[in-house]
Write a protein that holds these residues in place. Structure first.
Motif, PDB file in Angstrom:
ATOM      1  N   ALA A  70      36.209   6.855   6.389  1.00 32.43           N
ATOM      2  CA  ALA A  70      35.167   6.065   7.061  1.00 32.43           C
ATOM      3  C   ALA A  70      34.067   6.991   7.568  1.00 32.43           C
ATOM      4  O   ALA A  70      34.343   8.037   8.148  1.00 32.43           O
ATOM      5  N   PHE A  71      32.827   6.579   7.324  1.00 33.08           N
ATOM      6  CA  PHE A  71      31.658   7.330   7.754  1.00 33.08           C
ATOM      7  C   PHE A  71      30.763   6.389   8.550  1.00 33.08           C
ATOM      8  O   PHE A  71      30.655   5.210   8.226  1.00 33.08           O
ATOM      9  N   SER A  72      30.116   6.916   9.585  1.00 37.33           N
ATOM     10  CA  SER A  72      29.159   6.099  10.341  1.00 37.33           C
ATOM     11  C   SER A  72      27.859   6.881  10.513  1.00 37.33           C
ATOM     12  O   SER A  72      27.859   8.106  10.593  1.00 37.33           O
ATOM     13  N   TYR A  73      26.774   6.123  10.555  1.00 39.09           N
ATOM     14  CA  TYR A  73      25.437   6.701  10.616  1.00 39.09           C
ATOM     15  C   TYR A  73      24.643   5.963  11.682  1.00 39.09           C
ATOM     16  O   TYR A  73      24.804   4.758  11.863  1.00 39.09           O
ATOM     17  N   PHE A  74      23.769   6.677  12.353  1.00 35.30           N
ATOM     18  CA  PHE A  74      22.863   6.080  13.332  1.00 35.30           C
ATOM     19  C   PHE A  74      21.472   6.071  12.709  1.00 35.30           C
ATOM     20  O   PHE A  74      20.922   7.125  12.395  1.00 35.30           O
ATOM     21  N   ILE A  75      20.942   4.878  12.528  1.00 34.39           N
ATOM     22  CA  ILE A  75      19.680   4.693  11.817  1.00 34.39           C
ATOM     23  C   ILE A  75      18.637   4.158  12.783  1.00 34.39           C
ATOM     24  O   ILE A  75      18.850   3.132  13.435  1.00 34.39           O
ATOM     25  N   VAL A  76      17.531   4.879  12.895  1.00 36.36           N
ATOM     26  CA  VAL A  76      16.428   4.491  13.774  1.00 36.36           C
ATOM     27  C   VAL A  76      15.393   3.758  12.932  1.00 36.36           C
ATOM     28  O   VAL A  76      14.951   4.272  11.907  1.00 36.36           O
ATOM     29  N   SER A  77      15.032   2.565  13.392  1.00 42.65           N
ATOM     30  CA  SER A  77      13.946   1.834  12.730  1.00 42.65           C
ATOM     31  C   SER A  77      12.858   1.553  13.748  1.00 42.65           C
ATOM     32  O   SER A  77      13.110   1.502  14.951  1.00 42.65           O
ATOM     33  N   GLU A  78      11.662   1.378  13.226  1.00 40.18           N
ATOM     34  CA  GLU A  78      10.501   1.191  14.088  1.00 40.18           C
ATOM     35  C   GLU A  78       9.649   0.059  13.535  1.00 40.18           C
ATOM     36  O   GLU A  78       9.468  -0.060  12.329  1.00 40.18           O
ATOM     37  N   THR A  79       9.161  -0.759  14.443  1.00 38.25           N
ATOM     38  CA  THR A  79       8.242  -1.828  14.088  1.00 38.25           C
ATOM     39  C   THR A  79       7.006  -1.654  14.945  1.00 38.25           C
ATOM     40  O   THR A  79       7.115  -1.518  16.166  1.00 38.25           O
ATOM     41  N   ALA A  80       5.846  -1.642  14.339  1.00 42.27           N
ATOM     42  CA  ALA A  80       4.593  -1.552  15.096  1.00 42.27           C
ATOM     43  C   ALA A  80       3.751  -2.769  14.771  1.00 42.27           C
ATOM     44  O   ALA A  80       3.639  -3.680  15.572  1.00 42.27           O
ATOM     45  N   SER A  81       3.189  -2.799  13.631  1.00 41.41           N
ATOM     46  CA  SER A  81       2.421  -3.971  13.205  1.00 41.41           C
ATOM     47  C   SER A  81       2.767  -4.215  11.754  1.00 41.41           C
ATOM     48  O   SER A  81       2.118  -3.710  10.854  1.00 41.41           O
ATOM     49  N   GLY A  82       3.835  -4.910  11.552  1.00 40.38           N
ATOM     50  CA  GLY A  82       4.324  -5.162  10.211  1.00 40.38           C
ATOM     51  C   GLY A  82       5.837  -5.146  10.214  1.00 40.38           C
ATOM     52  O   GLY A  82       6.467  -5.187  11.267  1.00 40.38           O
ATOM     53  N   PRO A  83       6.422  -5.048   9.034  1.00 42.61           N
ATOM     54  CA  PRO A  83       7.886  -5.049   8.957  1.00 42.61           C
ATOM     55  C   PRO A  83       8.494  -3.760   9.510  1.00 42.61           C
ATOM     56  O   PRO A  83       7.834  -2.723   9.564  1.00 42.61           O
ATOM     57  N   ALA A  84       9.750  -3.842   9.904  1.00 42.13           N
ATOM     58  CA  ALA A  84      10.472  -2.674  10.410  1.00 42.13           C
ATOM     59  C   ALA A  84      10.646  -1.649   9.293  1.00 42.13           C
ATOM     60  O   ALA A  84      10.836  -2.015   8.131  1.00 42.13           O
ATOM     61  N   ALA A  85      10.571  -0.390   9.660  1.00 37.27           N
ATOM     62  CA  ALA A  85      10.777   0.702   8.706  1.00 37.27           C
ATOM     63  C   ALA A  85      11.815   1.656   9.268  1.00 37.27           C
ATOM     64  O   ALA A  85      11.754   2.027  10.441  1.00 37.27           O
ATOM     65  N   SER A  86      12.777   2.038   8.443  1.00 39.73           N
ATOM     66  CA  SER A  86      13.764   3.040   8.845  1.00 39.73           C
ATOM     67  C   SER A  86      13.082   4.397   8.821  1.00 39.73           C
ATOM     68  O   SER A  86      12.488   4.771   7.805  1.00 39.73           O
ATOM     69  N   ILE A  87      13.158   5.120   9.951  1.00 38.47           N
ATOM     70  CA  ILE A  87      12.394   6.371  10.049  1.00 38.47           C
ATOM     71  C   ILE A  87      13.249   7.596  10.340  1.00 38.47           C
ATOM     72  O   ILE A  87      12.755   8.720  10.315  1.00 38.47           O
ATOM     73  N   PHE A  88      14.554   7.386  10.637  1.00 38.95           N
ATOM     74  CA  PHE A  88      15.407   8.523  10.996  1.00 38.95           C
ATOM     75  C   PHE A  88      16.854   8.118  10.794  1.00 38.95           C
ATOM     76  O   PHE A  88      17.226   6.976  11.049  1.00 38.95           O
ATOM     77  N   VAL A  89      17.674   9.048  10.383  1.00 33.53           N
ATOM     78  CA  VAL A  89      19.115   8.815  10.287  1.00 33.53           C
ATOM     79  C   VAL A  89      19.832  10.084  10.729  1.00 33.53           C
ATOM     80  O   VAL A  89      19.370  11.198  10.476  1.00 33.53           O
ATOM     81  N   SER A  90      20.930   9.878  11.433  1.00 31.68           N
ATOM     82  CA  SER A  90      21.732  10.993  11.928  1.00 31.68           C
ATOM     83  C   SER A  90      23.190  10.575  11.925  1.00 31.68           C
ATOM     84  O   SER A  90      23.511   9.387  11.884  1.00 31.68           O
ATOM     85  N   SER A  91      24.053  11.544  12.019  1.00 39.20           N
ATOM     86  CA  SER A  91      25.478  11.244  12.099  1.00 39.20           C
ATOM     87  C   SER A  91      25.955  11.124  13.544  1.00 39.20           C
ATOM     88  O   SER A  91      27.101  10.766  13.781  1.00 39.20           O
ATOM     89  N   ASP A  92      25.070  11.391  14.501  1.00 44.33           N
ATOM     90  CA  ASP A  92      25.507  11.319  15.891  1.00 44.33           C
ATOM     91  C   ASP A  92      24.525  10.529  16.757  1.00 44.33           C
ATOM     92  O   ASP A  92      23.320  10.527  16.507  1.00 44.33           O
ATOM     93  N   TRP A  93      25.060   9.874  17.755  1.00 44.26           N
ATOM     94  CA  TRP A  93      24.289   9.044  18.666  1.00 44.26           C
ATOM     95  C   TRP A  93      23.284   9.846  19.487  1.00 44.26           C
ATOM     96  O   TRP A  93      22.129   9.444  19.607  1.00 44.26           O
ATOM     97  N   PRO A  94      23.643  10.992  20.079  1.00 46.72           N
ATOM     98  CA  PRO A  94      22.675  11.696  20.927  1.00 46.72           C
ATOM     99  C   PRO A  94      21.369  12.076  20.207  1.00 46.72           C
ATOM    100  O   PRO A  94      20.285  11.942  20.774  1.00 46.72           O
ATOM    101  N   SER A  95      21.453  12.523  18.970  1.00 48.49           N
ATOM    102  CA  SER A  95      20.218  12.904  18.280  1.00 48.49           C
ATOM    103  C   SER A  95      19.404  11.670  17.895  1.00 48.49           C
ATOM    104  O   SER A  95      18.174  11.698  17.963  1.00 48.49           O
ATOM    105  N   ALA A  96      20.067  10.579  17.526  1.00 52.64           N
ATOM    106  CA  ALA A  96      19.334   9.344  17.209  1.00 52.64           C
ATOM    107  C   ALA A  96      18.650   8.797  18.458  1.00 52.64           C
ATOM    108  O   ALA A  96      17.489   8.379  18.408  1.00 52.64           O
ATOM    109  N   GLU A  97      19.346   8.835  19.582  1.00 54.39           N
ATOM    110  CA  GLU A  97      18.746   8.372  20.841  1.00 54.39           C
ATOM    111  C   GLU A  97      17.562   9.245  21.234  1.00 54.39           C
ATOM    112  O   GLU A  97      16.508   8.741  21.648  1.00 54.39           O
ATOM    113  N   ALA A  98      17.704  10.558  21.086  1.00 57.62           N
ATOM    114  CA  ALA A  98      16.619  11.475  21.432  1.00 57.62           C
ATOM    115  C   ALA A  98      15.399  11.218  20.558  1.00 57.62           C
ATOM    116  O   ALA A  98      14.265  11.205  21.051  1.00 57.62           O
TER     117      ALA A  98
END
Length: 112
Positions: free
Chosen positions: A72-100
């Motif tokens: 089993a593998f898990s990933y933390f994926i950051v997406s961002e929405t500004a004016s338009g559809p959401a875009a995935s902009i970052f992925v990490s294997s750990d929560w602290p770096s995704a949160e940062a």
């Protein structure tokens, strides 16, 4: 397979940043391939790697940290929405770096 979970969901002005924990390797890889150079640099720093621009070295670093158990593998994926559809902009294997990364994106939005 476990379901995705929302770990972070905040908005500043019209910018919304969400961090999902996902167990979907294809989704994570797609997000990884969409990462901009500054996001790749941030990731490289959090993984304590020197990739010299080799994105496969970075992906291997994510994979190494994403293992939860033998299959089993898990990933933390950051997406961002500004004016338009959401875009995935970052992925990490750990929560602290995704949160940062997510809070950095919101801080940049609030300074405008």
């Amino acid at each position: 397979m476990p379901q995705e979970e929302t770990y972070f969901d905040q908005q500043v002005g019209n910018k919304r940043v969400v961090v999902l924990k996902s167990y979907d390797k294809l989704f994570a890889r797609e997000a990884f391939e969409q990462m901009m150079p500054e996001a790749l640099e941030f990731l490289e720093g959090t993984l304590n790697l020197t990739s010299h621009g080799d994105v496969e070295v970075l992906w291997e670093g994510i994979e190494d940290g994403a293992r939860e158990d033998w299959n089993a593998f898990s990933y933390f994926i950051v997406s961002e929405t500004a004016s338009g559809p959401a875009a995935s902009i970052f992925v990490s294997s750990d929560w602290p770096s995704a949160e940062a990364f997510a809070t950095q994106r919101l801080a940049a939005a609030s300074s405008y």
